[in-house]
Design a protein around this motif. Structure first.
Motif, PDB file in Angstrom:
ATOM      1  N   GLU A  25      47.078  18.489  25.746  1.00 39.32           N
ATOM      2  CA  GLU A  25      46.386  19.769  25.732  1.00 39.32           C
ATOM      3  C   GLU A  25      44.879  19.574  25.865  1.00 39.32           C
ATOM      4  O   GLU A  25      44.291  18.697  25.221  1.00 39.32           O
ATOM      5  N   GLN A  43      51.289  32.117  35.827  1.00 44.77           N
ATOM      6  CA  GLN A  43      51.110  31.657  34.451  1.00 44.77           C
ATOM      7  C   GLN A  43      52.307  32.031  33.588  1.00 44.77           C
ATOM      8  O   GLN A  43      52.707  33.183  33.504  1.00 44.77           O
ATOM      9  N   THR A  44      52.879  31.006  32.967  1.00 51.11           N
ATOM     10  CA  THR A  44      53.979  31.204  32.028  1.00 51.11           C
ATOM     11  C   THR A  44      53.513  31.022  30.589  1.00 51.11           C
ATOM     12  O   THR A  44      54.289  31.223  29.669  1.00 51.11           O
ATOM     13  N   GLU A  45      52.260  30.614  30.421  1.00 50.56           N
ATOM     14  CA  GLU A  45      51.649  30.548  29.089  1.00 50.56           C
ATOM     15  C   GLU A  45      50.257  31.137  29.189  1.00 50.56           C
ATOM     16  O   GLU A  45      49.617  31.112  30.243  1.00 50.56           O
ATOM     17  N   ASP A  46      49.779  31.658  28.084  1.00 52.29           N
ATOM     18  CA  ASP A  46      48.495  32.363  28.065  1.00 52.29           C
ATOM     19  C   ASP A  46      47.385  31.375  27.738  1.00 52.29           C
ATOM     20  O   ASP A  46      46.988  31.229  26.589  1.00 52.29           O
ATOM     21  N   LEU A  58      50.912  37.477  33.133  1.00 52.70           N
ATOM     22  CA  LEU A  58      51.692  36.508  32.374  1.00 52.70           C
ATOM     23  C   LEU A  58      53.184  36.782  32.538  1.00 52.70           C
ATOM     24  O   LEU A  58      53.660  37.899  32.311  1.00 52.70           O
ATOM     25  N   ASN A  60      56.888  36.911  31.563  1.00 54.86           N
ATOM     26  CA  ASN A  60      57.653  36.995  30.313  1.00 54.86           C
ATOM     27  C   ASN A  60      59.128  36.689  30.512  1.00 54.86           C
ATOM     28  O   ASN A  60      59.894  36.691  29.546  1.00 54.86           O
ATOM     29  N   SER A  86      52.704  26.823  32.771  1.00 53.65           N
ATOM     30  CA  SER A  86      53.116  25.428  32.879  1.00 53.65           C
ATOM     31  C   SER A  86      54.635  25.343  33.002  1.00 53.65           C
ATOM     32  O   SER A  86      55.352  26.305  32.714  1.00 53.65           O
ATOM     33  N   TRP A  89      56.697  25.768  29.591  1.00 57.41           N
ATOM     34  CA  TRP A  89      56.897  27.155  29.187  1.00 57.41           C
ATOM     35  C   TRP A  89      57.854  27.853  30.154  1.00 57.41           C
ATOM     36  O   TRP A  89      58.612  28.734  29.751  1.00 57.41           O
ATOM     37  N   ARG A  92      61.385  27.288  29.022  1.00 54.08           N
ATOM     38  CA  ARG A  92      61.852  28.196  27.967  1.00 54.08           C
ATOM     39  C   ARG A  92      62.374  29.495  28.568  1.00 54.08           C
ATOM     40  O   ARG A  92      63.370  30.051  28.091  1.00 54.08           O
TER      41      ARG A  92
END
Length: 258
Positions: A25, A43-46, A58, A60, A86, A89, A92
């Motif tokens: 990170e 973007q899959t993460e904020d 974003l 979801n 990323s 994410w 998930r």
């Protein structure tokens, strides 16, 4: 219709790169990607608030990611690079979709368990790669996939097991993605180690940063005991964590081969 043998082509084909960049990170993975030619982020993460870039809302769900890729494939635009930030994410979201399809509460419980959920998750992963391949082939877009790093124990059949860095993904997905990409690059800091005698036959090894600001940021391009990495461009084993340096290595390799 011409005979198949008459349709054979020869020579190398120039194409934009397909890269997977992973690291810890805050190392600068997203910043690196933001300097690619005309990038658009899925973007899959904020985590892009401090980066000046173009980005979709974003995501979801996995369907949101699919919709963004479809828009890039079918709609008019002048973007030259697509960045997925990323992958871990995104994984998930894929697991959530698989769980919904099978009515399971977790990926471990899909279809009775025994790891079946991770196998079923490869179907949406392959669909994702098919869409990226279409952008790469039909829209001539560079592909940059961002992931975080994890430490895994590698069972080396020719040596004792050891720990190494790898993308923070399930092993099946990681194998699929690393095979598909032209380069898998590990973003890290450069350190040197120093071993000191502490008395009574004991030794202590410490790591010291090389350079300013906590250590020189680099890309490792060749795999080894410390990390998973590869490239098809004959890049130097280490490069500065800088888009210009990476592009120079890729284009220089292409010029050498031509």
């Amino acid at each position: 219709m011409p005979e198949l043998l008459q349709r054979i082509t020869t020579g190398r084909t120039s194409a934009p790169p397909r890269l997977l960049v992973y690291g810890t990170e805050g190392i600068g993975k997203s910043t690196l990607a933001s300097h690619a030619p005309r990038p658009i982020f899925i973007q899959t993460e904020d985590g892009l608030g401090e980066i000046d870039c173009h980005k979709f809302p974003l995501a979801n769900s996995f369907d949101d990611v699919v919709g963004s890729l479809e828009a890039l494939r079918t709609e008019k635009h002048d973007y030259q690079s697509v960045v997925v930030d990323s992958l871990d994410w995104l994984e998930r979201l894929i697991w959530d979709a698989v769980c919904e399809d099978y009515g399971a509460k977790s990926i471990e419980k899909v279809d009775g368990g025994y790891g079946k959920g991770y196998i079923f998750a490869l179907t949406p992963w392959r669909s994702f790669l098919d869409q990226l391949a279409a952008l790469h082939r039909d829209r001539c877009m560079a592909i940059i996939l961002i992931a975080h790093a994890k430490v895994e124990k590698f069972e080396d059949p020719e040596a004792s097991p050891y720990d190494r860095y790898s993308p923070r993904l399930h092993k099946h997905a990681a194998a699929l993605l690393t095979e598909w990409c032209d380069a898998v690059l590990f973003a890290t800091r450069k350190f040197r180690t120093q071993t000191e005698e502490t008395g009574f036959g004991r030794k202590r090894t410490t790591a010291h940063a090389i350079g300013k600001d906590g250590g020189e940021r680099i890309l490792r391009t060749v795999g080894g005991p410390s990390c998973v990495a590869k490239n098809r461009y004959n890049l130097d084993p280490e490069l500065p964590l800088d888009w210009s340096a990476l592009l120079a290595g890729i284009t220089g390799s292409a010029a050498t081969r031509s």
